[in-house]
Design an enzyme around this catalytic site. Structure first.
Site, PDB file in Angstrom:
ATOM      1  NE  ARG A 250      -3.942  -2.136   2.221  1.00 36.72           N
ATOM      2  CZ  ARG A 250      -3.807  -3.434   2.487  1.00 36.72           C
ATOM      3  NH1 ARG A 250      -2.640  -3.891   2.931  1.00 36.72           N
ATOM      4  NH2 ARG A 250      -4.805  -4.266   2.330  1.00 36.72           N
ATOM      5  CE  LYS A 283      -6.767  -1.463   5.643  1.00 35.48           C
ATOM      6  NZ  LYS A 283      -7.597  -1.473   4.423  1.00 35.48           N
ATOM      7  CG  HIS A 349      -5.374   0.709  -3.577  1.00 35.61           C
ATOM      8  ND1 HIS A 349      -4.730   0.587  -2.359  1.00 35.61           N
ATOM      9  CD2 HIS A 349      -6.136  -0.405  -3.701  1.00 35.61           C
ATOM     10  CE1 HIS A 349      -5.091  -0.530  -1.762  1.00 35.61           C
ATOM     11  NE2 HIS A 349      -5.944  -1.158  -2.552  1.00 35.61           N
ATOM     12  NE  ARG A 352      -2.882  -3.289  -2.152  1.00 41.10           N
ATOM     13  CZ  ARG A 352      -2.429  -4.265  -1.357  1.00 41.10           C
ATOM     14  NH1 ARG A 352      -1.116  -4.453  -1.220  1.00 41.10           N
ATOM     15  NH2 ARG A 352      -3.265  -5.057  -0.718  1.00 41.10           N
ATOM     16  CG  HIS A 375      -6.118  -9.005   0.028  1.00 40.10           C
ATOM     17  ND1 HIS A 375      -6.527  -9.185  -1.266  1.00 40.10           N
ATOM     18  CD2 HIS A 375      -5.869  -7.673   0.156  1.00 40.10           C
ATOM     19  CE1 HIS A 375      -6.521  -8.032  -1.899  1.00 40.10           C
ATOM     20  NE2 HIS A 375      -6.125  -7.104  -1.057  1.00 40.10           N
ATOM     21  CE1 TYR A 385      -7.465 -25.037  13.923  1.00 36.74           C
ATOM     22  CE2 TYR A 385      -9.408 -24.094  12.894  1.00 36.74           C
ATOM     23  CZ  TYR A 385      -8.819 -24.769  13.945  1.00 36.74           C
ATOM     24  OH  TYR A 385      -9.571 -25.168  15.016  1.00 36.74           O
TER      25      TYR A 385
END
Length: 420
Positions: A250, A283, A349, A352, A375, A385
């Protein structure tokens, strides 16, 4: 006239109380008339009053000994007994009194004064960017409208009037409503209010669809890179934009990248999770490792020369002790849009999106692409998991992507990605 409680022969003395030693379980030491001391396993002693109401045995807590001495405990006991004779349940009355005290506090506390308590006690869990935005919204938009109102007197209509003036900025309006709701949730946890005026306003203003940042087409990469490298922006900003392209992170991560987080020998850049701080960090709570391509490493060589002794990989042009601002990159993109070098709707952005599109079209595993983009796993159970980092696959995919960019810029044929 209310009946008078009969006189009692209390039995406890300080000597007897001090002689009561703790045991494995709490046990009572009676004083008389239902008044007793609960001796706790840890050694503390608590005055309680045991009584019957509606045929059921219940109790009211008076307070700890010796903070509340024998005489004070007995005076309180007499008041509770009188309440019982008057048909008032003492334990229930204590709850009512507590709510009434909270209501008085809520009346004295304005929305703004309590919001500042919430800021101090709850806002630290957010990223620095979110903290800054929240404080700005409260100061500029919320306080002028409801800040001076008593906390317990803000109603749904007040929130409605506030939000109605923000219909042209629906995302902002919904975020502000959510902030007010969280403030009142915290006030309720502190037993100051029982009503949340922001909750009924949920869904009042329609949230626009999530913005999707269009990617560059492969045929547009050459013009984009040529424009970045030749435009009149500062060299440090141009290098930062190229680094943004090759690392697929980012914009905030690049602007506030620190040399201490980059291992040039290992060719890695580890961006800390937000729990470590803010200011360019991830984030999410987890750190994110960027496996640097050869092209990214060469850009870091340029950045090192330009940054000098600064802690920042891309310092501010004006002051090397400060990081580059996102505005610098935004201005560069605005310049490219004005010159027609990139589509009119293309944003930083979108780089990306460009990487994601190219990698997915090449057939790179979706989990690898998602790992590169950092993400969060949408499936909560799987996310709890699946902690795979796909180190080798991610490294190879990023190098393939960097090589493909170079081929597109050079105008040569594209080399197909070889899966690991």
């Amino acid at each position: 006239m209310a009946p008078t409680p009969r006189a009692l022969n209390y039995t406890l003395t300080d000597k007897k109380v001090n002689a009561a030693k703790p045991k494995d379980k709490p046990y009572p030491v009676a004083d008389g008339g239902g008044l007793y001391l609960d001796v706790m396993p840890g050694g503390s002693k608590v005055w309680r009053y045991s009584y019957r109401v509606d045929g059921k045995r219940t109790k009211a807590t008076i307070g700890p000994y010796p903070l509340i001495g024998i005489k004070e405990a007995r005076d309180c006991h007499e008041k509770l007994r009188r309440q019982l004779l008057d048909g008032i349940n003492p334990a229930r009355q204590k709850q009512v009194d507590r709510v009434e005290r909270a209501a008085k506090v809520a009346q004295a506390e304005t929305f703004e004064s309590f919001a500042k308590i919430w800021i101090t006690e709850k806002l630290a869990s957010l990223t620095q960017r979110s903290q800054k935005q929240t404080l700005a919204w409260l100061k500029n938009d919320v306080y002028p409208v409801i800040g001076k109102l008593p906390l317990g007197e803000v109603h749904a209509r007040d929130v409605l009037n506030l939000l109605e003036g923000m219909r042209n900025t629906p995302t902002k309006a919904n975020n502000i409503r959510a902030i007010i709701e969280r403030i009142y949730q915290y006030a309720a946890q502190k037993l100051l209010v029982t009503y949340n005026p922001a909750t009924p306003m949920k869904g009042l203003i329609q949230q626009p669809p999530a913005a999707h940042y269009p990617p560059l087409k492969p045929s547009q990469i050459h013009a984009f890179m040529e424009a970045v490298r030749t435009c009149g922006a500062h060299q440090g900003t141009r290098v930062a934009v190229e680094f943004l392209l090759y690392t697929v992170v980012r914009k905030d991560n690049v602007c506030k990248a620190r040399w201490e987080h980059i291992d040039l020998d290992a060719k890695t850049w580890t961006i800390p999770g937000r729990t470590v701080g803010g200011n360019g960090f991830m984030k999410a709570d987890r750190p994110h490792t960027v496996y640097l391509s050869n092209q990214a490493m060469k850009l870091l060589e340029k950045a090192k020369y330009l940054s000098g002794k600064s802690e920042w990989v891309f310092p501010s042009v004006q002051r090397q002790s400060l990081p580059m601002t996102e505005v610098a990159i935004n201005h560069l993109f605005a310049r490219l849009r004005a010159a027609g070098s990139i589509p009119a709707d293309f944003k930083p952005h979108g780089l990306r999106s460009t990487a994601s599109t190219m990698m997915n079209e090449e057939g790179i595993a979706p989990d690898v692409v998602e790992a590169i983009l950092a993400h969060k796993e949408k499936n909560a159970t799987r996310g709890s998991y699946n902690h795979a980092t796909y180190t080798r696959a991610v490294t190879e995919a990023l190098q393939w992507y960097a090589d493909r960019i170079d081929k597109l810029v050079a105008g040569a044929d594209v080399i197909k990605f070889k899966a690991a």
